[in-house]
Design a protein around this motif. Structure first.
Motif, PDB file in Angstrom:
ATOM      1  N   THR A 241       1.065  -1.322   0.215  1.00  0.00           N
ATOM      2  CA  THR A 241      -0.135   0.111   0.379  1.00  0.00           C
ATOM      3  C   THR A 241       0.733   1.586  -0.177  1.00  0.00           C
ATOM      4  O   THR A 241       0.541   2.502  -0.084  1.00  0.00           O
ATOM      5  CB  THR A 241      -1.198   0.757   1.346  1.00  0.00           C
ATOM      6  N   LEU A 242       2.053   0.925  -0.185  1.00  0.00           N
ATOM      7  CA  LEU A 242       2.919   2.195  -0.412  1.00  0.00           C
ATOM      8  C   LEU A 242       2.653   3.965  -1.218  1.00  0.00           C
ATOM      9  O   LEU A 242       2.758   4.228  -1.179  1.00  0.00           O
ATOM     10  CB  LEU A 242       4.306   1.432  -0.636  1.00  0.00           C
ATOM     11  N   ILE A 243       1.862   2.855  -2.282  1.00  0.00           N
ATOM     12  CA  ILE A 243       1.915   3.747  -3.247  1.00  0.00           C
ATOM     13  C   ILE A 243       0.603   3.982  -4.156  1.00  0.00           C
ATOM     14  O   ILE A 243      -0.294   3.510  -4.132  1.00  0.00           O
ATOM     15  CB  ILE A 243       3.037   3.748  -5.517  1.00  0.00           C
ATOM     16  N   PRO A 244      -0.224   4.788  -3.459  1.00  0.00           N
ATOM     17  CA  PRO A 244      -2.204   5.398  -2.520  1.00  0.00           C
ATOM     18  C   PRO A 244      -2.565   5.316  -4.044  1.00  0.00           C
ATOM     19  O   PRO A 244      -2.008   5.725  -5.577  1.00  0.00           O
ATOM     20  CB  PRO A 244      -2.243   6.678  -2.591  1.00  0.00           C
ATOM     21  N   GLY A 245      -3.202   4.370  -4.842  1.00  0.00           N
ATOM     22  CA  GLY A 245      -3.707   4.225  -6.216  1.00  0.00           C
ATOM     23  C   GLY A 245      -3.290   2.763  -7.045  1.00  0.00           C
ATOM     24  O   GLY A 245      -3.377   2.604  -7.990  1.00  0.00           O
ATOM     25  N   HIS A 246      -1.994   2.943  -6.494  1.00  0.00           N
ATOM     26  CA  HIS A 246      -1.353   2.207  -7.329  1.00  0.00           C
ATOM     27  C   HIS A 246      -0.653   0.028  -6.444  1.00  0.00           C
ATOM     28  O   HIS A 246      -0.284  -0.467  -7.439  1.00  0.00           O
ATOM     29  CB  HIS A 246      -0.184   3.254  -7.632  1.00  0.00           C
ATOM     30  N   GLY A 247      -0.819   0.554  -4.766  1.00  0.00           N
ATOM     31  CA  GLY A 247      -0.462  -0.656  -4.335  1.00  0.00           C
ATOM     32  C   GLY A 247       1.089  -0.492  -3.600  1.00  0.00           C
ATOM     33  O   GLY A 247       1.211   0.555  -3.664  1.00  0.00           O
ATOM     34  N   GLY A 248       2.124  -1.532  -3.884  1.00  0.00           N
ATOM     35  CA  GLY A 248       3.209  -1.811  -3.686  1.00  0.00           C
ATOM     36  C   GLY A 248       4.182  -1.214  -4.855  1.00  0.00           C
ATOM     37  O   GLY A 248       3.976  -0.846  -5.658  1.00  0.00           O
ATOM     38  N   VAL A 249       5.457  -1.316  -4.104  1.00  0.00           N
ATOM     39  CA  VAL A 249       6.279  -1.552  -5.394  1.00  0.00           C
ATOM     40  C   VAL A 249       6.779  -2.382  -6.461  1.00  0.00           C
ATOM     41  O   VAL A 249       6.581  -2.132  -7.740  1.00  0.00           O
ATOM     42  CB  VAL A 249       8.054  -1.162  -5.330  1.00  0.00           C
ATOM     43  N   LEU A 250       6.485  -3.441  -6.380  1.00  0.00           N
ATOM     44  CA  LEU A 250       6.597  -4.865  -6.377  1.00  0.00           C
ATOM     45  C   LEU A 250       5.276  -4.772  -8.293  1.00  0.00           C
ATOM     46  O   LEU A 250       5.364  -5.217  -9.308  1.00  0.00           O
ATOM     47  CB  LEU A 250       6.341  -6.349  -6.067  1.00  0.00           C
ATOM     48  N   ASP A 251       4.253  -3.691  -8.065  1.00  0.00           N
ATOM     49  CA  ASP A 251       2.785  -3.788  -8.152  1.00  0.00           C
ATOM     50  C   ASP A 251       3.443  -2.696  -9.347  1.00  0.00           C
ATOM     51  O   ASP A 251       2.972  -3.114 -10.657  1.00  0.00           O
ATOM     52  CB  ASP A 251       1.529  -3.032  -7.582  1.00  0.00           C
ATOM     53  N   ARG A 252       4.349  -1.725  -9.334  1.00  0.00           N
ATOM     54  CA  ARG A 252       4.579  -0.836 -10.450  1.00  0.00           C
ATOM     55  C   ARG A 252       5.189  -1.407 -11.153  1.00  0.00           C
ATOM     56  O   ARG A 252       6.279  -1.183 -12.189  1.00  0.00           O
ATOM     57  CB  ARG A 252       4.994  -0.134  -9.477  1.00  0.00           C
ATOM     58  N   VAL A 253       6.590  -2.246 -10.592  1.00  0.00           N
ATOM     59  CA  VAL A 253       7.625  -2.344 -11.161  1.00  0.00           C
ATOM     60  C   VAL A 253       8.046  -4.028 -11.972  1.00  0.00           C
ATOM     61  O   VAL A 253       8.945  -4.947 -11.796  1.00  0.00           O
ATOM     62  CB  VAL A 253       9.573  -2.691 -10.559  1.00  0.00           C
ATOM     63  N   ASP A 254       6.612  -5.018 -11.891  1.00  0.00           N
ATOM     64  CA  ASP A 254       6.656  -6.597 -11.989  1.00  0.00           C
ATOM     65  C   ASP A 254       7.538  -6.206 -13.349  1.00  0.00           C
ATOM     66  O   ASP A 254       7.772  -7.383 -13.406  1.00  0.00           O
ATOM     67  CB  ASP A 254       5.462  -6.993 -11.876  1.00  0.00           C
ATOM     68  N   SER A 255       6.974  -5.902 -14.774  1.00  0.00           N
ATOM     69  CA  SER A 255       6.935  -6.104 -15.821  1.00  0.00           C
ATOM     70  C   SER A 255       8.436  -5.595 -16.186  1.00  0.00           C
ATOM     71  O   SER A 255       9.542  -6.378 -16.915  1.00  0.00           O
ATOM     72  CB  SER A 255       6.173  -5.259 -16.553  1.00  0.00           C
ATOM     73  N   ILE A 256       9.212  -4.818 -15.396  1.00  0.00           N
ATOM     74  CA  ILE A 256      10.419  -3.979 -15.309  1.00  0.00           C
ATOM     75  C   ILE A 256      11.663  -5.020 -15.048  1.00  0.00           C
ATOM     76  O   ILE A 256      12.542  -5.263 -15.592  1.00  0.00           O
ATOM     77  CB  ILE A 256      10.709  -2.745 -14.540  1.00  0.00           C
ATOM     78  N   LEU A 257      10.694  -5.820 -14.158  1.00  0.00           N
ATOM     79  CA  LEU A 257      12.287  -6.369 -13.144  1.00  0.00           C
ATOM     80  C   LEU A 257      12.131  -7.813 -14.028  1.00  0.00           C
ATOM     81  O   LEU A 257      13.183  -8.289 -13.986  1.00  0.00           O
ATOM     82  CB  LEU A 257      11.056  -6.810 -11.925  1.00  0.00           C
ATOM     83  N   LEU A 258      10.767  -8.360 -15.248  1.00  0.00           N
ATOM     84  CA  LEU A 258      11.753  -9.537 -16.092  1.00  0.00           C
ATOM     85  C   LEU A 258      12.490  -9.050 -17.238  1.00  0.00           C
ATOM     86  O   LEU A 258      12.996  -9.420 -17.751  1.00  0.00           O
ATOM     87  CB  LEU A 258      10.536 -10.113 -16.297  1.00  0.00           C
ATOM     88  N   ILE A 259      12.171  -7.471 -17.809  1.00  0.00           N
ATOM     89  CA  ILE A 259      12.580  -6.782 -18.721  1.00  0.00           C
ATOM     90  C   ILE A 259      13.888  -6.750 -18.731  1.00  0.00           C
ATOM     91  O   ILE A 259      15.125  -6.941 -19.485  1.00  0.00           O
ATOM     92  CB  ILE A 259      12.080  -6.183 -19.179  1.00  0.00           C
ATOM     93  N   ALA A 260      14.417  -6.275 -17.413  1.00  0.00           N
ATOM     94  CA  ALA A 260      16.190  -4.988 -16.921  1.00  0.00           C
ATOM     95  C   ALA A 260      16.521  -6.451 -17.230  1.00  0.00           C
ATOM     96  O   ALA A 260      18.223  -5.627 -18.681  1.00  0.00           O
ATOM     97  CB  ALA A 260      15.689  -4.901 -16.002  1.00  0.00           C
ATOM     98  N   PRO A 261      16.431  -7.331 -16.878  1.00  0.00           N
ATOM     99  CA  PRO A 261      17.697  -8.737 -17.497  1.00  0.00           C
ATOM    100  C   PRO A 261      18.402  -9.104 -18.348  1.00  0.00           C
ATOM    101  O   PRO A 261      19.281  -9.071 -19.137  1.00  0.00           O
ATOM    102  CB  PRO A 261      17.372 -10.109 -16.649  1.00  0.00           C
ATOM    103  N   ILE A 262      16.931  -8.233 -19.621  1.00  0.00           N
ATOM    104  CA  ILE A 262      17.063  -8.785 -20.423  1.00  0.00           C
ATOM    105  C   ILE A 262      17.785  -7.728 -21.594  1.00  0.00           C
ATOM    106  O   ILE A 262      18.559  -8.172 -22.395  1.00  0.00           O
ATOM    107  CB  ILE A 262      16.263  -9.518 -21.645  1.00  0.00           C
ATOM    108  N   LEU A 263      17.056  -6.653 -21.425  1.00  0.00           N
ATOM    109  CA  LEU A 263      17.429  -5.891 -21.586  1.00  0.00           C
ATOM    110  C   LEU A 263      19.241  -5.828 -21.370  1.00  0.00           C
ATOM    111  O   LEU A 263      19.630  -4.921 -21.766  1.00  0.00           O
ATOM    112  CB  LEU A 263      17.015  -4.296 -20.938  1.00  0.00           C
ATOM    113  N   TYR A 264      19.350  -5.652 -19.765  1.00  0.00           N
ATOM    114  CA  TYR A 264      21.184  -5.310 -19.853  1.00  0.00           C
ATOM    115  C   TYR A 264      21.925  -6.290 -20.066  1.00  0.00           C
ATOM    116  O   TYR A 264      23.543  -5.931 -20.958  1.00  0.00           O
ATOM    117  CB  TYR A 264      20.947  -5.975 -18.020  1.00  0.00           C
TER     118      TYR A 264
END
Length: 272
Positions: A241-264
Motif C-alpha cells: 500500500t506504499l503508493i496510493p492508487g497503485h499498490g506496492g513497489v512490486l505492483d509497479r515494477v513487476d514487468s520491469i523486473l523481467l525486462i531489465a535482465p534481458i535488456l541489460y
C-alpha cells in the motif's frame, strides 16, 4: 483515478529528482534509491504475499537486498576490489535462510521455504540489472527504452483494450487484459521506440531496437501476468500500500523486473 494520477505524478517527479542528483552530484544517490526499492520489494513479497511474519527473517532479507545492491554497483565495487564478494554475500544469506527455516520449521511449508530462500536472490539480481542499465554511459536512453517496453506498452494496452478489446488474453489471471489491448500496447511501444532512437541519434541500432521492442514488450506482459498469478494464488489485490492508487513497489515494477535482465544483456553485447 484522481489518487492514481496524483501518485503517478509524484513517482515521476521522485525518479527525475533522484536521477538528477545521481547524474549531477553523486551516482550513489541512484544506488541508494534502487537499494531501498529492492528492500521494499523483498519485504512486500515475503511479508504481504508469502505471509512470513518473523521479524528476523524479514530484516535479514531486506538487509541482504541493500548490501547486494551496494556490492554489485560498479561505482562501489571498484573500491571493494573483491569480485567474489557478491557470491559470498549470497552464500551468507542462503545459510541465514536455512538457519531461520530450521528454527521456525513449524511455520515454514514448502512454498515459504522456496520464497524465503530463493526469491530475494532473484529480485536483487533483477534490480541490479536495472541499476546496471541506468549506470551505462547512455543510461537515460536505455532507461527510457525500458520504461517504453513496460509502462508505455501497458498504457497503450489499457486504452486500446478499453476502447476495442473483445478477446480476453488470460481471463483466469487478469480478466481485463485483451488480445487487442496487447497488440495496441506493442504498436504504441514501437512508435515510441522509433521516436527515442531518432531523438538520441541511435539510428545505427534502429532495426535491432524496433525488432526487439516486440519480444521485450511481450516479456513485460509475461512479467505482469506472472505477478498477477502470484497475487491471485495467495488471495491479495496488491503487494503493498506504499503508493496510493497503485499498490506496492512490486505492483509497479513487476514487468520491469523481467525486462531489465534481458535488456541489460542486449546492452552489454552492443545489440541495442
Amino acid at each position: 483515478m484522481k489518487t492514481r494520477i496524483i501518485s503517478g505524478i509524484v513517482m515521476i517527479a521522485l525518479v527525475i529528482a533522484v536521477l538528477a542528483v545521481g547524474l549531477l552530484l553523486s551516482p550513489l544517490a541512484i544506488t541508494l534509491f534502487i537499494a531501498l526499492l529492492c528492500a521494499v520489494a523483498v519485504y512486500e513479497l515475503l511479508c504481504n504475499a508469502s505471509g512470513i511474519k518473523d521479524k528476523v527473517c524479514i530484516t535479514g532479507a531486506c538487509v541482504y537486498a541493500v548490501v547486494m545492491t551496494a556490492v554489485l554497483d560498479v561505482n562501489i565495487s571498484k573500491y571493494l576490489k573483491a569480485s567474489a564478494l557478491p557470491f559470498c554475500v549470497t552464500a551468507v544469506y542462503f545459510v541465514f535462510a536455512v538457519i531461520m527455516i530450521l528454527k521456525n520449521h513449524k511455520d515454514f511449508k514448502l512454498d515459504k521455504i522456496a520464497v524465503f530462500s530463493a526469491m530475494p536472490i532473484f529480485i536483487c539480481y533483477a534490480f541490479n540489472t536495472l541499476l546496471g542499465v541506468i549506470n551505462h554511459q547512455n543510461g537515460i536512453y536505455y532507461l527510457l527504452l525500458l520504461l517504453n517496453f513496460s509502462s508505455v506498452c501497458d498504457m497503450g494496452a489499457y486504452f486500446v483494450g478499453v476502447t476495442m478489446g473483445k478477446h480476453k488474453l488470460c481471463p483466469e489471471i487478469s480478466p481485463k487484459k485483451t488480445v487487442e489491448g496487447a497488440v495496441g500496447g506493442i504498436v504504441s511501444a514501437v512508435i515510441v521506440a522509433l521516436i527515442l532512437v531518432l531523438c538520441f541519434n541511435r539510428s545505427d541500432k534502429i532495426i535491432a531496437t524496433l525488432l526487439l521492442t516486440i519480444p521485450l514488450c511481450i516479456v513485460g506482459m509475461l512479467g505482469d501476468l506472472f505477478a498477477s498469478s502470484i497475487k491471485r494464488a495467495v488471495g491479495i489485490k496488491d503487494y503493498g500500500t506504499l503508493i496510493p492508487g497503485h499498490g506496492g513497489v512490486l505492483d509497479r515494477v513487476d514487468s520491469i523486473l523481467l525486462i531489465a535482465p534481458i535488456l541489460y544483456m542486449f546492452v552489454n553485447f552492443g545489440v541495442i
